[in-house]
Design a protein around this motif. Structure first.
Motif, mmCIF file in Angstrom:
data_model
loop_
_atom_site.group_PDB
_atom_site.id
_atom_site.type_symbol
_atom_site.label_atom_id
_atom_site.label_comp_id
_atom_site.label_asym_id
_atom_site.label_seq_id
_atom_site.Cartn_x
_atom_site.Cartn_y
_atom_site.Cartn_z
ATOM 1 N N GLY A 67 0.833 -1.202 0.000
ATOM 2 C CA GLY A 67 0.000 0.000 0.000
ATOM 3 C C GLY A 67 0.861 1.242 0.000
ATOM 4 O O GLY A 67 1.788 1.377 -0.797
ATOM 5 N N LEU A 68 0.592 2.124 0.920
ATOM 6 C CA LEU A 68 1.374 3.345 1.069
ATOM 7 C C LEU A 68 1.925 3.433 2.484
ATOM 8 O O LEU A 68 1.186 3.241 3.450
ATOM 9 C CB LEU A 68 0.512 4.586 0.809
ATOM 10 C CG LEU A 68 0.305 5.031 -0.635
ATOM 11 C CD1 LEU A 68 -0.718 6.154 -0.677
ATOM 12 C CD2 LEU A 68 1.615 5.490 -1.268
ATOM 13 N N VAL A 69 3.209 3.719 2.587
ATOM 14 C CA VAL A 69 3.780 4.062 3.889
ATOM 15 C C VAL A 69 3.387 5.514 4.159
ATOM 16 O O VAL A 69 3.493 6.365 3.271
ATOM 17 C CB VAL A 69 5.312 3.914 3.881
ATOM 18 C CG1 VAL A 69 5.894 4.353 5.213
ATOM 19 C CG2 VAL A 69 5.691 2.471 3.569
ATOM 20 N N GLN A 70 2.901 5.788 5.348
ATOM 21 C CA GLN A 70 2.425 7.140 5.643
ATOM 22 C C GLN A 70 3.121 7.711 6.875
ATOM 23 O O GLN A 70 3.241 7.041 7.892
ATOM 24 C CB GLN A 70 0.915 7.129 5.836
ATOM 25 C CG GLN A 70 0.176 6.775 4.555
ATOM 26 C CD GLN A 70 -1.328 6.888 4.676
ATOM 27 O OE1 GLN A 70 -2.034 6.003 4.222
ATOM 28 N NE2 GLN A 70 -1.814 7.969 5.255
ATOM 29 N N ALA A 71 3.539 8.970 6.747
ATOM 30 C CA ALA A 71 4.150 9.665 7.881
ATOM 31 C C ALA A 71 3.082 10.040 8.892
ATOM 32 O O ALA A 71 3.302 10.005 10.105
ATOM 33 C CB ALA A 71 4.890 10.904 7.391
ATOM 34 N N THR A 72 1.911 10.434 8.385
ATOM 35 C CA THR A 72 0.738 10.733 9.206
ATOM 36 C C THR A 72 -0.461 10.216 8.426
ATOM 37 O O THR A 72 -0.327 9.804 7.258
ATOM 38 C CB THR A 72 0.572 12.250 9.451
ATOM 39 O OG1 THR A 72 0.113 12.865 8.234
ATOM 40 C CG2 THR A 72 1.866 12.897 9.896
#
Length: 209
Positions: A67-72
């Motif tokens: 998926g997506l790695v997210q910082a927030t």
């Protein structure tokens, strides 16, 4: 004695929405045939499925998707995502052989995949059909990022090929990239268990609001 019908379920761990949709599908299948048993492969916590399902399932902790790695919750980490994708793709022959062997040992006759590409690849290696359920796929999500991160193109090509490999492809509304080759169904969700008036009472919301 009726033997249970084992179905493998591969769920993206990106948020809980995919797991919620998968649970609604599992519960519906169980309601149609109570002998169905589910083998859930994901990193979504086991408690989520225990809280959502009344049908039997077994849990297998496995990374099935990046998926997506997210910082927030609202900010993506694109470099972190590319790093994880490089570790995740392409799937190793040994990895797929081991997973196919597990599916065979569990007796799985079908793999349901909520945008999990690993499930599609494992099902093909195990010689069983796969069902892809999605309202978007990751290759579509990644496309806009190629302008600033051309390296996403590698993952897009690999994932598009994997998603095309699904035996059955079902799109659920709201569909992000409609494709008239595939059937479209209304949104899937878990059935409500608590009456609306009780939810209002717990939240302190007046009935007339």
């Amino acid at each position: 004695m009726v033997r249970p019908i084992p179905v493998a379920v591969f769920v993206s761990p990106h948020g809980y929405g995919h797991a919620a949709r998968a649970c609604s599908l599992m519960q519906a299948l169980s309601d149609l045939d109570a002998t169905t048993r589910f083998e859930v492969f994901t990193l979504v916590p086991e408690w989520f499925f225990a809280d959502s399902l009344t049908c039997p399932f077994s849990y297998h902790s496995l990374l099935t998707d990046v998926g997506l790695v997210q910082a927030t919750p609202l900010v993506e980490d694109l470099d972190g995502t590319l790093m994880r994708l490089d570790e995740f793709l392409p799937f190793g022959t040994g990895q797929l052989d081991d997973l196919a062997r597990t599916l065979d040992e569990l007796g799985c006759q079908l793999a349901l995949c909520d945008i999990s590409p690993l499930g599609i690849a494992a099902a093909r290696r195990a010689g069983i059909p796969s069902v892809l359920v999605e309202n978007f796929t990751w290759d579509w999500i990644y496309e806009p990022y190629t302008e600033s991160r051309p390296a996403f193109s590698r993952a897009i090509a690999a994932l598009a090929e994997l998603f095309e490999d699904a035996t059955i492809h079902i799109q659920t509304e709201p569909v992000c990239r409609p494709d008239n080759r595939f059937p479209t169904v209304p949104p899937m969700s878990r059935a409500p268990r608590t009456p609306a008036h009780e939810v209002r009472r717990r939240l302190g919301v007046p009935d007339e609001a």
